[in-house]
Design an enzyme around this catalytic site. Sequence first.
Site, short mmCIF file in Angstrom:
data_model
loop_
_atom_site.label_atom_id
_atom_site.label_comp_id
_atom_site.label_asym_id
_atom_site.label_seq_id
_atom_site.Cartn_x
_atom_site.Cartn_y
_atom_site.Cartn_z
N GLY A 14 17.77 37.83 -26.00
CA GLY A 14 15.85 37.24 -25.82
C GLY A 14 15.15 37.62 -25.09
O GLY A 14 15.46 38.41 -23.58
N VAL A 16 14.04 35.02 -22.70
CA VAL A 16 14.20 34.27 -22.05
C VAL A 16 16.11 34.76 -21.33
O VAL A 16 16.38 34.94 -20.14
CB VAL A 16 14.16 32.96 -22.32
CG1 VAL A 16 15.02 32.64 -21.24
CG2 VAL A 16 13.32 32.60 -22.50
N CYS A 158 8.21 24.83 -20.71
CA CYS A 158 7.45 26.06 -20.18
C CYS A 158 5.85 25.49 -19.66
O CYS A 158 5.52 26.04 -18.62
CB CYS A 158 7.58 27.15 -19.66
SG CYS A 158 7.13 27.15 -21.85
N HIS A 253 1.55 30.61 -17.61
CA HIS A 253 0.70 29.35 -18.09
C HIS A 253 0.01 29.63 -17.24
O HIS A 253 0.09 28.04 -16.16
CB HIS A 253 1.77 28.68 -18.71
CG HIS A 253 2.48 28.57 -20.06
ND1 HIS A 253 2.51 30.64 -21.04
CD2 HIS A 253 3.44 28.51 -20.33
CE1 HIS A 253 3.56 30.35 -21.57
NE2 HIS A 253 4.41 29.36 -22.02
P1 NAP Z 1 13.86 35.26 -28.63
O1 NAP Z 1 12.94 35.91 -27.62
O2 NAP Z 1 13.59 34.82 -30.10
O3 NAP Z 1 15.54 35.51 -28.42
C1 NAP Z 1 16.42 34.79 -29.25
C2 NAP Z 1 17.36 34.96 -29.13
O4 NAP Z 1 18.27 34.38 -29.86
C3 NAP Z 1 17.93 36.20 -29.29
O5 NAP Z 1 19.17 36.72 -28.28
C4 NAP Z 1 18.55 35.89 -30.40
O6 NAP Z 1 19.84 37.25 -30.92
C5 NAP Z 1 19.32 34.75 -30.38
N1 NAP Z 1 20.07 34.04 -31.94
C6 NAP Z 1 18.84 34.34 -33.09
N2 NAP Z 1 19.48 34.21 -34.11
C7 NAP Z 1 20.49 33.82 -33.28
C8 NAP Z 1 21.64 32.62 -34.42
N3 NAP Z 1 21.85 33.01 -35.65
N4 NAP Z 1 22.64 33.30 -34.05
C9 NAP Z 1 22.86 33.44 -32.15
N5 NAP Z 1 22.08 33.41 -31.30
C10 NAP Z 1 20.43 34.23 -32.38
O7 NAP Z 1 13.07 33.78 -27.82
P2 NAP Z 1 12.97 33.37 -26.38
O8 NAP Z 1 11.37 33.31 -26.23
O9 NAP Z 1 14.07 34.34 -25.39
O10 NAP Z 1 13.35 31.15 -26.63
C11 NAP Z 1 14.76 31.48 -26.21
C12 NAP Z 1 15.20 29.82 -25.92
O11 NAP Z 1 14.28 29.64 -24.91
C13 NAP Z 1 14.29 29.27 -26.80
O12 NAP Z 1 15.38 28.06 -27.52
C14 NAP Z 1 12.69 28.45 -26.62
O13 NAP Z 1 12.52 27.40 -26.72
C15 NAP Z 1 13.38 28.74 -25.01
N6 NAP Z 1 12.14 29.00 -23.52
C16 NAP Z 1 11.46 30.17 -23.87
C17 NAP Z 1 10.48 30.07 -23.57
C18 NAP Z 1 9.36 31.34 -23.40
O14 NAP Z 1 8.70 31.72 -21.89
N7 NAP Z 1 10.00 32.45 -24.16
C19 NAP Z 1 10.18 29.01 -22.14
C20 NAP Z 1 10.64 28.30 -22.11
C21 NAP Z 1 11.69 28.36 -22.66
P3 NAP Z 1 19.77 38.34 -31.90
O15 NAP Z 1 18.80 39.66 -29.77
O16 NAP Z 1 20.47 39.03 -31.98
O17 NAP Z 1 18.45 37.98 -32.40
#
Ligand code: NAP
Length: 367
Positions: A14, A16, A158, A253
Site C-alpha cells: 500500500g 504507507v 497524520c 498536510h
Molecule cells: P492502502 O494504500 O490502501 O494500503 C493498504 C494495504 O493493506 C495494502 O498493502 C493492502 O494489500 C493491505 N490489505 C488490504 N486489505 C487486506 C486484507 N483483507 N488482508 C490483508 N491485507 C490487506 O492504505 P495506506 O494509505 O497505505 O494506509 C495503511 C494504514 O496506515 C491505514 O490503516 C491508514 O489508516 C494508516 N495511515 C495512513 C496514512 C497515509 O498518509 N496514507 C497516514 C497515517 C496512517 P493489497 O495491496 O494486496 O490490497
Amino acid sequence: MSNKIAVGVLGATGMVGQRYIANLENHPWFEVTYVAASPRSAGKAYKEAVENRWLIGANIPAGVADLIVQDANDVSAAKGKCKFVFSALEMDKETIKSLEAAYAEAGIPVVSNASANRWTDDVPMLIPEINPQHTDIIAEQQKHHGWKKGFIAVKPNCSLQSYMAPIFALQQAGYPVKRMIVTTMQAVSGAGYPGVSSFDMIDNVVPYIGGEEEKTEKECLKILGTVKNGKIENAPGPLVAAHCNRVPVIDGHTACVSLEFDLPEDKKPSLEEIERVWTSFRGVPQELNLPNAPEHPIIVRHEVNRPQPRRDREADKGMAVSVGRLRKCPVFDIRFVALSHNTKRGAALGGILNAELLKAKGFFDNL
Ligand code: NAP
C-alpha cells in the site's frame, strides 16, 4: 550474514507500506525480510505485486523486489522470518485489532500505523519527541495479555503531526493551551492508493474526511496523557475544534491553528518567546541521536508565504515540522500555519522512528 534486526511489513504493497519499504533500505538497524498484504497480492514477488502502482520515485529496493508477498492474515507465516512487524494494513478496525493482537500473541511486536488500537488504553500512541515515556505502559500491556515478547505500539493520525510538537513545546515551556481551532488541508496520499477519485479532487476541495475531525480532536489528549493505574489516562485539555479538508496536494498536510493560552494576560508568551521555544525544542530522539530523528524537530519559517507543501514537506528527510505565519489572533491569542509530510513523519518514517525509540530502550532485545 547481516546483524541487523529482521523486520516485516504488513500492508507492504500500500501507500504507507511502500514508504516503509523505500525508507528501510539501508537502515542501520533494521532489514526487511518479510512482506505481507492481502490475499490478492499473496504468492506474488513483491515487484509483481506492486507493478504499475509503485508510487515512490525511486526504484524498488533490490533486497525486497523478489521477496514473495505473504498473506498478512496468516500470522504463522511470519514466525521465524522476522523479529517484529510494521503494520500498515487498511482493513476494518476490528479485524486489524484482532490481527495485531495475534501477532503480539505469537511473540512478534507490532509497530502500527493503523487507527484500530489507538484507543486501546494500554497501547502507547507515540510521537517520540513528545511522549517517549508512554513506552512504560508496554510492561502492563504484556501483563494484561500474558504476552512474553510481543506487544503493540501505535502512532497517531497524520492530521495532527504538524501542530502537536509546537503545542507540546509551548506546554512544556510553561505555556499551557486552553483551546484551539484547527483547519487542516490534507494531501490526497493520506487516503491511500488509489484514494480519492481524480474527478472529485482536481479543481476542488472536499470539506470532509470520514472520522478525521474526531481523531484530530481526541488523539492529542492521549498523546499528552499520563501512564497511571495500568493505562494511559488522557490529559484534560486542550479543547480542540477541527475542520478537516482534502485538497489537491500529493504529499504534505497543512494546518492553520488559532489558540488561546490557559494563562492570565500578563503571563502569556510574546511572539519572540514562542519562536525561541519552538526553535530550541529538542526531545529524546535528538538526545539519543536516533537514525531518523530530525536535527530540529520544529523549523520556524519567516517568509510571509511559507510553509507550503511543495517547498517544505521534505524538510530534514520529511521528519521536521515547518511552522510559519506566527502572529497575534484577534479572537484567541496567537495563530500560525504548520506543515508536515503525511506519509513520512505522519506515517512510515514516524513508525520507523517509533521502532528506533523502542530498540534504543531495549524492547527488541531477546526476541
Ligand atoms: P492502502 O494504500 O490502501 O494500503 C493498504 C494495504 O493493506 C495494502 O498493502 C493492502 O494489500 C493491505 N490489505 C488490504 N486489505 C487486506 C486484507 N483483507 N488482508 C490483508 N491485507 C490487506 O492504505 P495506506 O494509505 O497505505 O494506509 C495503511 C494504514 O496506515 C491505514 O490503516 C491508514 O489508516 C494508516 N495511515 C495512513 C496514512 C497515509 O498518509 N496514507 C497516514 C497515517 C496512517 P493489497 O495491496 O494486496 O490490497
